[in-house]
Motif scaffolding. Sequence first.
Motif, PDB file in Angstrom:
ATOM      1  N   ARG A   1       1.019  -1.189  -0.116  1.00  0.00           N
ATOM      2  CA  ARG A   1       0.006   0.084   0.017  1.00  0.00           C
ATOM      3  C   ARG A   1       0.838   1.357   0.028  1.00  0.00           C
ATOM      4  O   ARG A   1       2.169   1.203   0.488  1.00  0.00           O
ATOM      5  CB  ARG A   1      -0.924   0.121   1.231  1.00  0.00           C
TER       6      ARG A   1
ATOM      7  N   ILE B   1       2.823   4.421   1.412  1.00  0.00           N
ATOM      8  CA  ILE B   1       3.325   4.520   2.609  1.00  0.00           C
ATOM      9  C   ILE B   1       3.541   5.939   2.993  1.00  0.00           C
ATOM     10  O   ILE B   1       3.999   6.316   4.133  1.00  0.00           O
ATOM     11  CB  ILE B   1       4.665   3.740   2.982  1.00  0.00           C
ATOM     12  N   THR B   2       3.575   6.874   2.022  1.00  0.00           N
ATOM     13  CA  THR B   2       3.405   8.310   2.508  1.00  0.00           C
ATOM     14  C   THR B   2       1.929   9.128   2.914  1.00  0.00           C
ATOM     15  O   THR B   2       2.074  10.090   3.253  1.00  0.00           O
ATOM     16  CB  THR B   2       4.022   9.107   1.123  1.00  0.00           C
ATOM     17  N   PHE B   3       0.937   8.210   2.853  1.00  0.00           N
ATOM     18  CA  PHE B   3      -0.298   8.897   3.308  1.00  0.00           C
ATOM     19  C   PHE B   3      -1.201   7.225   3.672  1.00  0.00           C
ATOM     20  O   PHE B   3      -0.832   6.202   3.208  1.00  0.00           O
ATOM     21  CB  PHE B   3      -1.112   9.430   2.300  1.00  0.00           C
ATOM     22  N   THR B   4      -2.099   7.426   4.382  1.00  0.00           N
ATOM     23  CA  THR B   4      -3.079   6.321   4.748  1.00  0.00           C
ATOM     24  C   THR B   4      -4.439   6.231   3.959  1.00  0.00           C
ATOM     25  O   THR B   4      -5.027   7.208   3.857  1.00  0.00           O
ATOM     26  CB  THR B   4      -3.483   6.342   6.232  1.00  0.00           C
ATOM     27  N   PRO B   5      -4.145   5.189   3.097  1.00  0.00           N
ATOM     28  CA  PRO B   5      -5.252   5.040   2.010  1.00  0.00           C
ATOM     29  C   PRO B   5      -6.677   5.142   2.742  1.00  0.00           C
ATOM     30  O   PRO B   5      -6.798   4.405   4.165  1.00  0.00           O
ATOM     31  CB  PRO B   5      -5.044   3.785   1.315  1.00  0.00           C
ATOM     32  N   THR B   6      -7.751   5.712   2.285  1.00  0.00           N
ATOM     33  CA  THR B   6      -9.120   5.746   2.849  1.00  0.00           C
ATOM     34  C   THR B   6     -10.186   5.302   1.882  1.00  0.00           C
ATOM     35  O   THR B   6      -9.908   5.471   0.744  1.00  0.00           O
ATOM     36  CB  THR B   6      -9.428   7.071   3.468  1.00  0.00           C
TER      37      THR B   6
ATOM     38  N   ASN C   1      10.593   6.110   4.327  1.00  0.00           N
ATOM     39  CA  ASN C   1       9.681   5.233   3.923  1.00  0.00           C
ATOM     40  C   ASN C   1      10.061   4.254   2.742  1.00  0.00           C
ATOM     41  O   ASN C   1       9.078   4.785   1.869  1.00  0.00           O
ATOM     42  CB  ASN C   1       8.277   6.099   4.071  1.00  0.00           C
TER      43      ASN C   1
ATOM     44  N   GLN D   1      -3.650   8.337  -4.789  1.00  0.00           N
ATOM     45  CA  GLN D   1      -5.158   8.103  -4.646  1.00  0.00           C
ATOM     46  C   GLN D   1      -6.258   8.686  -5.361  1.00  0.00           C
ATOM     47  O   GLN D   1      -6.226  10.094  -5.284  1.00  0.00           O
ATOM     48  CB  GLN D   1      -5.423   7.788  -3.070  1.00  0.00           C
TER      49      GLN D   1
END
Length: 430
Positions: free
Chosen positions: A45, A47-52, A217, A360
């Motif tokens: 996934r 790793i520089t942001f949290t998928p939502t 990251n 995303q």
Amino acid sequence: MNTQLSTLSILVTLLVSGNVAYADTDAKQNSKTYKIATRLSDYTRPITFTPTKAIPANGAVTENIVTTTQNILNKEAHFLKKGIVKPVGEDQFSAWELVSDEGGADHDQTAPNPLTYFAAGSASSLLTQVERSIKILGLDVEDVKIESKIFFRFDDPMTKKWSGYTDKVISNILIKSNEPPEKITALKEMALKAWAVGEGLANKTTIDAAIVINSDNWSGMTVHGGKVESPISIDNGFTLTNVTPDLKFETMEVEEDLAFGMMNMPNPMIFPEIAIAESANDAGRPYMHKIRAKSLTQNYQTWELYADDSRGYSGMDKAPTSRDYFTVGTSFCLMSQLAINKLLFQKQGVEIKNYRVEHQFNYQQDNFMTPTMTGHLDDVITRVIVTSDAAEEAVNDYAKQSLRMCFAGEGIQNETEMETNVYLNGKIIK
């Protein structure tokens, strides 16, 4: 024309010196042979942001697609890369690893180029909305397909003002049916309102963009050497990718492949990407499509891909979704610009060690499978991740120029001219 060079071949010839290293020792020792399309049991996934995943309301359906990309080091294919794409929180849709390449006078294209994925996804996504609208309206349609042409443009190439644009998207809907023209016109209007990809191109889209420099990251994202040996990818006995003869349109002319001399790079440089999307006639997966697409650039292949938009149907998906292709095509487009600019900035003494892209895209359809279905692209997250020992200002300039040059990203960020026509039994409905 055989003595002239394609776009990226010229860039490589001009910019790559004879002593550019192929890869480090680790990359050589871990070289891998890739398929163009591979289904994954798990995926890395972003790793520089949290998928939502957006929470749908009032009959809406969301499709939140994430990508991660990285280079594949290859001394013959300087633009070879891979991307992982997956709708967030969607168990019925698999994660896929897709590979992208460019062509050139000295290099046979080994995988679809970024804009082929982009154009294939756009055409297939529109076909899905047309097919859904046929079902909603209860129309008797013998056959339907999409012919698409997207015009891209570079301004001021090889300068500090170098920028890329998506100028126009032409989408022709071809229908065979005994239904009256007024019903087919209503079908077209319903499909266009539901076409989230088209809405994202036609209108300005909010983009949350950031440049991440020298982040730690990079877990699991080590770059290795690799190659693609065959255009054919097979999954569970089904052929997902292949090359195919050049396309012929029923409704538009197909231009000659772009070619130009080494010292005569046009400004602006304009070229189309073409695609045909049609049903794969799979009874169990009714929104399964066969797409053929090509960049009209010399020494590029015509690619055959499959997309599976059969949301809500039982059984395993057979291919990436149309929005998977459109999204990862955008990521790959930005990766190509980062590759070009790495070479340009190297000539200026700015060394870029590594880079990748994470995205995303949040698609939504309100009132799903009803006459008032409406599609939209709500927002986009873009992350450019770079490692370099150069000054931060120079690395930021490198990333910003790459973002500015990405045709696909510009088409989403700004308003793009959209022309959509419908043909009934070979005649345009005006």
